[in-house]
Design a protein around this motif. Structure first.
Motif, short mmCIF file in Angstrom:
data_model
loop_
_atom_site.label_atom_id
_atom_site.label_comp_id
_atom_site.label_asym_id
_atom_site.label_seq_id
_atom_site.Cartn_x
_atom_site.Cartn_y
_atom_site.Cartn_z
N UNK A 37 3.81 7.35 -3.47
CA UNK A 37 2.84 8.13 -4.26
C UNK A 37 1.46 7.49 -4.27
N UNK A 38 1.39 6.16 -4.22
CA UNK A 38 0.11 5.47 -4.30
C UNK A 38 0.09 4.25 -3.38
N UNK A 39 -1.11 3.75 -3.12
CA UNK A 39 -1.26 2.55 -2.30
C UNK A 39 -0.60 1.37 -2.98
N UNK A 43 2.35 -1.08 -1.44
CA UNK A 43 2.30 -2.54 -1.38
C UNK A 43 3.50 -3.16 -2.09
N UNK A 44 3.86 -2.59 -3.23
CA UNK A 44 5.01 -3.10 -3.99
C UNK A 44 6.30 -2.92 -3.19
N UNK A 45 6.42 -1.78 -2.52
CA UNK A 45 7.61 -1.51 -1.71
C UNK A 45 7.74 -2.52 -0.57
N UNK A 66 0.72 6.07 1.67
CA UNK A 66 0.63 7.36 0.99
C UNK A 66 0.60 8.46 2.04
N UNK A 67 0.82 9.68 1.63
CA UNK A 67 0.78 10.81 2.56
C UNK A 67 -0.61 10.97 3.16
N UNK A 233 9.14 9.79 -4.77
CA UNK A 233 8.47 10.72 -5.70
C UNK A 233 8.36 12.12 -5.08
N UNK A 234 9.44 12.61 -4.52
CA UNK A 234 9.44 13.89 -3.81
C UNK A 234 9.08 15.06 -4.72
#
Length: 523
Positions: A37-39, A43-45, A66-67, A233-234
Motif C-alpha cells: 500500500x505504501x513505500x 521497506x518494512x516488508x 507500491x502499485x 491490502x487488496x
C-alpha cells in the motif's frame, strides 16, 4: 486468496508465504512481484523478509513496491522516460493553481483556496479511477443543478466594474450561493479533459494516469517478467488496478497469484463506489483461487473484538455475512461505547471520564491517552476538549498537532522572505488573522515574543518596530475611511481585524497605503 475480518497482521501472511516459496519450494526471487500500500510498507516488508532468513541479495531481486512505482517502472521500460510525477496532493495542487485559468475556473466558475483545490483533485481522481463520462456528466449537472442566469450576469458586470475582482462575498450570499456552488462543480467536469491535455503538454503524470497508461502498454502486448504475484491490502484495489491485476491472473505463464486483505477496511467504501473484488475473484476465477479465512485476532482483546463486530455488523445486509473472529490474546479489558449529540457534548463526556479516572488513586493523568482521527477537522471535538482541560486545570500534552508555521524560527524565515518578494506584490495580500499577528516586521526584531535567528542592534530594532506601528496605524485609518464611504460601519479597531470578513474590493482601496508603506520599509 486470504480474507480477514477484524484481524490484524495481514502482512505477515505475505511474509510467510514468500519465505515458504523461496526457502522450501525453491522459487526464484526474481519471479516475485509484491505490491504494497505504501513505500514505508514496502521497506518494512523487505526488512521482515531478510529477518526471515532470505538473503538480502535475493530480496533485492524481488520487485517489492507500491502499485504506482510498479506502473512507473512499466512506462520507463517501454520507453516513456523523463516524466514529471505530480502525484501527491501538494504537487498536484501547485499544478492546478498554476493552470487555474487554463482550466476555466474564472468568472462565474471562479475557484480559489486550498479547500476547493482539494475538491478539484478529489473529482479528477474519481473521474480517472471510475472512467467517468465527463461530457455526459456535464450535461446531467447543467440540467439537474443549473446556474442561474442572474448570477452569471451579476458576476460579469461586477468584475468589469472592479478590475476583474470576483465578488466572493456576494457569490456566497444565500441569493447566489447555490448557483456559485453548481458552477464550480460543473466546471470541474468540464475542465477534466483540459487537465489531461495539460499533463501531456508538460510531460507530467499523476498516479491515475500512470496506471491507465501502464494498462495501455499491457493491452498493447507488454508483459512484466513476473510469474509469482502477491498483493497486500487488496481491499483498497481500485478499478484500474484490478484491470492490471487481471492481466497477470489471465496470463498463461503466471505460476501463483495471492491477495491478502480485509473488505471491511476498504478506503473507497465511503464514496459508495466500492466493489468487492474478493467476490469477483471467487465468482469469475473460481478454478484459479482458493479462499482462506483468517479468523484469529492476536492483537485485540475479546471485548474489543466484540464491540468491533457489533459496529461492523450494522453495515452488512445480514449479521450472518460477517465471519466471527476468534481471540488469540489472553488479556481482558473493559470497553465502553459512548454516543454524544455533538462535538461539544463529546468533549464534555470525555472530560467527565477523565475526572472519574483521575479520582482513582491508582491512576495518573499520564495513564490516559486520547486518540482522534483528526485534530483540526470540523468533525473533531479536539479544540473544545482543550478548552475544557485548561478551564479545569488538567495538564495535557499534545502529540501529532505540530505545525511548522508555529515554529518561531520558521516564522522568522517566512517573514524575511515575505518582505523580500514584495516587488511582485507591492501591497500586503489578505491573510488569516492568526498569521497577520506574526507576519510583520516585529517578528524580525523579536517584539512579537518570538525567538530570532539574528540579533539586531537596538537602533535597527527601533526603526523596524516604528515602521510596523506606523504602517498598521495608517491601515486602520484607511479602513475607517473606506468603511464610512461604503456604509460598512466604523471600521477595524486593530490591525489583524483587517483580515477578517472584509468586503473584497477593500483590498483595492488599501493598496495605495500598503504600497507606500512597503517602499518606506524597504528603504
Amino acid at each position: 486468496m486470504f480474507r480477514q475480518d477484524q484481524v490484524l497482521e495481514k502482512t505477515r501472511v505475505v511474509v510467510e508465504k514468500v519465505k515458504y516459496m523461496v526457502n522450501t519450494l525453491g522459487v526464484k526471487p526474481e519471479s516475485f512481484l509484491i505490491i504494497t500500500f505504501s513505500t514505508k510498507a514496502a521497506d518494512e516488508l523487505k526488512e521482515r523478509l531478510i529477518d526471515g532468513n532470505i538473503p538480502a541479495s535475493d530480496v533485492q531481486k524481488m520487485h517489492i513496491s507500491t502499485i504506482h512505482s510498479f506502473c512507473l517502472d512499466i512506462l520507463e521500460k517501454t520507453g516513456t522516460v523523463g516524466l514529471d510525477v505530480v502525484a501527491d496532493d501538494g504537487k498536484l495542487g501547485l499544478f492546478i493553481k498554476k493552470h487555474i485559468s487554463d482550466l476555466g475556473f474564472d468568472n462565474e466558475f471562479y475557484l480559489r483556496g486550498n479547500y476547493w483545490i482539494g475538491k478539484v483533485i478529489e473529482k479528477y481522481d474519481d473521474f480517472s479511477k471510475f472512467n467517468v463520462d465527463t461530457e455526459g456528466l456535464v450535461e446531467y449537472l447543467e440540467k439537474t443543478f443549473p446556474v442561474d442566469k442572474e448570477y452569471v450576469e451579476f458576476v460579469h458586470k461586477y468584475m468589469e466594474e472592479n478590475d476583474g475582482e470576483f465578488p466572493i462575498d456576494d457569490a456566497n450570499d444565500k441569493v447566489f450561493k447555490e448557483s456559485y456552488k453548481n458552477a464550480k462543480y460543473i466546471q470541474m467536469a468540464k475542465s477534466y479533459p483540459i487537465y489531461l491535455e495539460l499533463l501531456e503538454k508538460e510531460n507530467s503524470i499523476d498516479y491515475n494516469q500512470m496506471q491507465i497508461k501502464s494498462l495501455e502498454k499491457m493491452n498493447e502486448g507488454y508483459m512484466p517478467p513476473y510469474t509469482n504475484i502477491l498483493i497486500d491490502e487488496f481491499q483498497d484495489t481500485d478499478p484500474i488496478q484490478m484491470e492490471i491485476f487481471k492481466k497477470f491472473i489471465e496470463y498463461p505463464k503466471t505460476e501463483s497469484f495471492t491477495v491478502v486483505g480485509d473488505i471491511n477496511q476498504s478506503i473507497y467504501a465511503f464514496r459508495g463506489s466500492s466493489k468487492n473484488y474478493f467476490k469477483e475473484l471467487t465468482d469469475k476465477y473460481s478454478d484459479k483461487f482458493e479462499e482462506v479465512y483468517l479468523s484469529t485476532n492476536y492483537r485485540s482483546t475479546e471485548e474489543i473484538i466484540d464491540i468491533s463486530k457489533d459496529f461492523i455488523a450494522a453495515h452488512y445486509d445480514s449479521a450472518d455475512d460477517l465471519m466471527p473472529a476468534k481471540c488469540g490474546s489472553k488479556k481482558n479489558n473493559d470497553v465502553y461505547f459512548m454516543v454524544s449529540e455533538d462535538n461539544e457534548r463529546e468533549a464534555e463526556n470525555i472530560l467527565e471520564i477523565i475526572k472519574y479516572v483521575q479520582a482513582d488513586d491508582k491512576m495518573n493523568l499520564s495513564d490516559i491517552g486520547i486518540l482522534s482521527r483528526s485534530l483540526k477537522a470540523s468533525t473533531s471535538c479536539f479544540n473544545t476538549l482543550i478548552e475544557l482541560l485548561e478551564k479545569n486545570n488538567i495538564n495535557y500534552n499534545i502529540r501529532g498537532a505540530d505545525d511548522l508555521k508555529d515554529n518561531d524560527e520558521l516564522k522568522y524565515v517566512l517573514t524575511l522572505m515575505y518582505h523580500l518578494i514584495q516587488e511582485d506584490d507591492p501591497y500586503y495580500t489578505v491573510v488569516p488573522g492568526d498569521v497577520a499577528t506574526w507576519l510583520n516586521l516585529k517578528t524580525l526584531t523579536g517584539a512579537n515574543d518570538n525567538k530570532v535567528l539574528f540579533e539586531l542592534s537596538d537602533d535597527t530594532k527601533k526603526i523596524l518596530n516604528d515602521l510596523q506601528d506606523k504602517f498598521e496605524k495608517e491601515v486602520i485609518e484607511m479602513d475607517k475611511i473606506v468603511c464610512r464611504e461604503n456604509g460598512w460601519g466604523n471600521g477595524i479597531k486593530g490591525f489583524p481585524g483587517m483580515f477578517k470578513g472584509k468586503k473584497t474590493n477593500v483590498k483595492m482601496k488599501y493598496s495605495a497605503v500598503l504600497k507606500n508603506q512597503y517602499f518606506l520599509m524597504k528603504t
